[in-house]
Design a protein around this motif. Sequence first.
Motif, PDB file in Angstrom:
ATOM      1  N   HIS A  88      36.223  46.846  52.467  1.00  0.00           N
ATOM      2  CA  HIS A  88      37.041  45.800  53.095  1.00  0.00           C
ATOM      3  C   HIS A  88      38.521  45.948  52.779  1.00  0.00           C
ATOM      4  CE1 HIS A  88      33.330  43.977  54.344  1.00  0.00           C
ATOM      5  NE2 HIS A  88      32.884  44.269  53.145  1.00  0.00           N
ATOM      6  N   GLY A  89      38.923  47.170  52.455  1.00  0.00           N
ATOM      7  CA  GLY A  89      40.348  47.451  52.286  1.00  0.00           C
ATOM      8  C   GLY A  89      40.882  47.393  50.878  1.00  0.00           C
ATOM      9  N   TRP A  90      40.034  47.066  49.921  1.00  0.00           N
ATOM     10  CA  TRP A  90      40.482  46.976  48.525  1.00  0.00           C
ATOM     11  C   TRP A  90      40.823  48.353  47.992  1.00  0.00           C
ATOM     12  CZ3 TRP A  90      39.200  48.951  43.789  1.00  0.00           C
ATOM     13  CH2 TRP A  90      39.622  48.259  42.657  1.00  0.00           C
ATOM     14  N   ARG A  91      41.933  48.467  47.308  1.00  0.00           N
ATOM     15  CA  ARG A  91      42.337  49.683  46.622  1.00  0.00           C
ATOM     16  C   ARG A  91      43.054  49.264  45.343  1.00  0.00           C
ATOM     17  NH1 ARG A  91      39.398  51.123  49.915  1.00  0.00           N
ATOM     18  NH2 ARG A  91      39.572  52.725  51.482  1.00  0.00           N
ATOM     19  N   PRO A  92      42.918  50.038  44.270  1.00  0.00           N
ATOM     20  CA  PRO A  92      43.585  49.678  43.018  1.00  0.00           C
ATOM     21  C   PRO A  92      45.105  49.578  43.158  1.00  0.00           C
ATOM     22  CG  PRO A  92      42.017  51.461  42.638  1.00  0.00           C
ATOM     23  CD  PRO A  92      42.096  51.244  44.124  1.00  0.00           C
TER      24      PRO A  92
ATOM     25  N   LEU B  24      46.800  48.427  45.775  1.00  0.00           N
ATOM     26  CA  LEU B  24      47.263  47.357  46.661  1.00  0.00           C
ATOM     27  C   LEU B  24      48.161  46.402  45.874  1.00  0.00           C
ATOM     28  CD1 LEU B  24      44.134  46.124  48.655  1.00  0.00           C
ATOM     29  CD2 LEU B  24      46.162  47.217  49.578  1.00  0.00           C
ATOM     30  N   PRO B  25      49.042  45.715  46.557  1.00  0.00           N
ATOM     31  CA  PRO B  25      49.803  44.664  45.872  1.00  0.00           C
ATOM     32  C   PRO B  25      48.825  43.659  45.264  1.00  0.00           C
ATOM     33  CG  PRO B  25      50.701  45.076  48.059  1.00  0.00           C
ATOM     34  CD  PRO B  25      49.437  45.866  47.959  1.00  0.00           C
TER      35      PRO B  25
ATOM     36  N   GLU C 133      43.180  38.552  46.793  1.00  0.00           N
ATOM     37  CA  GLU C 133      42.638  37.880  47.970  1.00  0.00           C
ATOM     38  C   GLU C 133      41.251  38.441  48.314  1.00  0.00           C
ATOM     39  OE1 GLU C 133      43.617  37.877  52.708  1.00  0.00           O
ATOM     40  OE2 GLU C 133      45.304  37.886  51.329  1.00  0.00           O
ATOM     41  N   ILE C 134      41.109  39.744  48.313  1.00  0.00           N
ATOM     42  CA  ILE C 134      39.822  40.375  48.594  1.00  0.00           C
ATOM     43  C   ILE C 134      38.826  40.051  47.491  1.00  0.00           C
ATOM     44  CG2 ILE C 134      38.627  42.601  48.829  1.00  0.00           C
ATOM     45  CD1 ILE C 134      41.299  43.630  50.122  1.00  0.00           C
ATOM     46  N   GLU C 135      39.249  40.155  46.245  1.00  0.00           N
ATOM     47  CA  GLU C 135      38.357  39.903  45.101  1.00  0.00           C
ATOM     48  C   GLU C 135      37.866  38.472  45.070  1.00  0.00           C
ATOM     49  OE1 GLU C 135      40.710  41.107  41.751  1.00  0.00           O
ATOM     50  OE2 GLU C 135      40.583  43.234  42.280  1.00  0.00           O
ATOM     51  N   GLN C 136      38.720  37.526  45.405  1.00  0.00           N
ATOM     52  CA  GLN C 136      38.327  36.125  45.373  1.00  0.00           C
ATOM     53  C   GLN C 136      37.457  35.744  46.568  1.00  0.00           C
ATOM     54  OE1 GLN C 136      42.072  34.092  44.913  1.00  0.00           O
ATOM     55  NE2 GLN C 136      42.159  34.519  42.725  1.00  0.00           N
TER      56      GLN C 136
END
Length: 50
Positions: free
Chosen positions: A19-23, A25-26, A32-35
Amino acid sequence: MSNEPTLTQEQREAFWRLHGWRPNLPDSKRREIEQYWTDPEIVEAEAFGF
């Protein structure tokens, strides 16, 4: 004792990456993705083949 499933950090990151998560990322976008995709949501999504 909690009934919520507990995933490993590696399992979470593998799902989040879909879903677009990368270490790199800002911080705000990463959080936002993690939550949004917490353990229960990940388990449910995977149960439905997401």
